[in-house]
Design a protein around this motif. Structure first.
Motif, short mmCIF file in Angstrom:
data_model
loop_
_atom_site.label_atom_id
_atom_site.label_comp_id
_atom_site.label_asym_id
_atom_site.label_seq_id
_atom_site.Cartn_x
_atom_site.Cartn_y
_atom_site.Cartn_z
N ILE A 287 22.70 -12.38 59.53
CA ILE A 287 21.67 -12.64 58.51
C ILE A 287 20.35 -13.00 59.19
O ILE A 287 19.28 -12.54 58.79
N GLU A 296 19.78 -9.36 47.74
CA GLU A 296 20.69 -10.44 47.30
C GLU A 296 22.10 -9.89 47.07
O GLU A 296 23.09 -10.53 47.40
N LEU A 299 23.89 -9.35 50.33
CA LEU A 299 24.38 -10.63 50.85
C LEU A 299 25.65 -11.06 50.11
O LEU A 299 26.62 -11.50 50.73
N VAL A 361 28.51 -17.41 53.55
CA VAL A 361 27.34 -16.52 53.39
C VAL A 361 26.21 -17.27 52.68
O VAL A 361 25.05 -17.22 53.10
N ASN A 362 26.55 -17.98 51.62
CA ASN A 362 25.54 -18.70 50.84
C ASN A 362 24.83 -19.77 51.67
O ASN A 362 23.66 -20.09 51.43
N ARG A 365 22.03 -17.70 53.71
CA ARG A 365 21.16 -16.70 53.06
C ARG A 365 19.78 -17.28 52.77
O ARG A 365 19.58 -18.48 52.78
#
Length: 365
Positions: A287, A296, A299, A361-362, A365
């Motif tokens: 990322i 988005e 992701l 992931v969150n 991001r």
């Protein structure tokens, strides 16, 4: 080889006087050599490759892709103040100005400048290497984010078309040419129960929910050059499978291979799992390397990319087993079966860890 070497020397724009040519690297597809030439400024080295026509059926199209992508990368790297001689592959043209040469035997050759002071590694030496590969492949995505991906040729048609892979798997089961289906009913059932998984990303692309990207399609550590001094990744190499695809698949294939706790052909499945620490490390690097170029939705779909690529790979191993082991090289009886089982174990593990993967992931991001 001596005769061909002379033919290559006469037809490519090498600098200096030829002094040595040796086999180079650990690649299994193309025949690769390192040529050394003596110049007034010292040695100048080159990577010389004979392209494998049995795998890449249209080498002219492949080289169009390589020229397009490397030219674009060179421009972007220069604009960003980077060193375009080290941060991307640089093709050496023939004396006719072409990107490849066809020898008297009909073989296709190309030449790159050798990148000095950097090394590729077949195995992860430490976690930093894995992180660096993530940054590099992410950066590759970022630099090529606005490249018109649809203009690239598919060097291997339907390479990551998981729906097509599923159809081929079903055909192999139905035909059962080698009478092996009865011995792998559990594995066959595993695939059939997950038909919907084969559709998720393909359908999203068809519905334009995720964009078509320039993808590398072989995102292993040994396709990254690591600077010998800084330990930082500097260049993505092996662009033969660069074609239109999904960024999440490039990410996913790295996770499939790099975040597994076991070897790809591990027989003891208790040793096989998706290491969430390595998943997090790669996610962070990828990322970061992408530099905000992913949407988005892309992701959101990174964990799905990992699951899909692992499922697809396992399905391919099982298909090959059912078809008599004609595609992947095997080194023992049931080798492809062992490989498929490790992939399916990983898929199952990822399914159980899906929520945690999304959380990771969150976080970045």
């Amino acid at each position: 080889m001596a005769e061909i070497t002379q033919e290559l020397i006469e037809n490519f724009q090498f600098e200096g006087t030829y002094t040595e040519g040796v086999p180079y690297g650990s690649g299994h597809i193309n025949d690769t050599f390192r040529f050394t030439f003596q110049t007034e400024k010292g040695n100048r080295r080159y990577i010389v490759q004979r392209m494998n026509k049995s795998i890449f059926l249209k080498p002219e199209e492949l080289m169009e892709n390589v020229v397009g992508v490397t030219s674009w990368l060179k421009k972007k790297i220069t604009e960003n103040g980077g060193d375009s001689e080290r941060e991307t592959l640089n093709l050496v043209p023939t004396k006719e100005g072409k990107s490849y040469y066809v020898d008297k035997n009909g073989d296709y050759w190309r030449v790159y400048l050798f990148i000095e002071g950097a090394t590729t590694y077949d195995l992860v030496q430490n976690k930093e290497d894995f992180y660096q590969s993530a940054v590099a492949f992410g950066h590759f995505q970022g630099l090529l984010a606005d490249y018109p991906a649809e203009t690239l040729h598919e060097t291997i048609v339907d390479f990551h078309n998981t729906v097509d892979r599923f159809a081929k798997f079903k055909k192999a089961v139905d035909e059962d040419a080698f009478g092996r289906a009865k011995d792998v009913e559990e594995e066959i059932r595993f695939v059939l129960e997950r038909e919907s998984l084969a559709h998720v990303l393909c359908d999203m692309l068809a519905e334009k929910k995720i964009p078509l990207r320039v993808t590398h399609n072989d995102t292993k550590l040994n396709n990254i050059m690591i600077d010998d001094v800084t330990g930082k990744a500097i260049c993505v190499i092996d662009l033969d499978t660069v074609m239109p695809g999904l960024a999440v698949n490039d990410f996913g294939d790295s996770i499939r291979f790099g975040a597994s706790t076991g070897a790809e052909d591990e027989k003891d499945l208790s040793k096989v799992a998706c290491d969430l620490e390595l998943f997090e490390l790669y996610t962070k690097g990828f990322i970061e390397g992408c530099g905000g170029s992913l949407t988005e939705t892309e992701l959101d779909m990174l964990p799905m990319g990992a699951m899909t690529m692992t499922f697809e790979c396992g399905m391919r191993f099982l298909t090959d087993y059912l078809e008599g082991d004609h595609y992947f090289k095997i080194h023992r009886e049931g080798h492809n079966l062992d490989r498929c089982r490790t992939q399916f174990k990983l898929v199952k593990d990822m399914e159980e860890k899906a929520e945690r993967m999304k959380e990771i992931v969150n976080q970045y991001r």
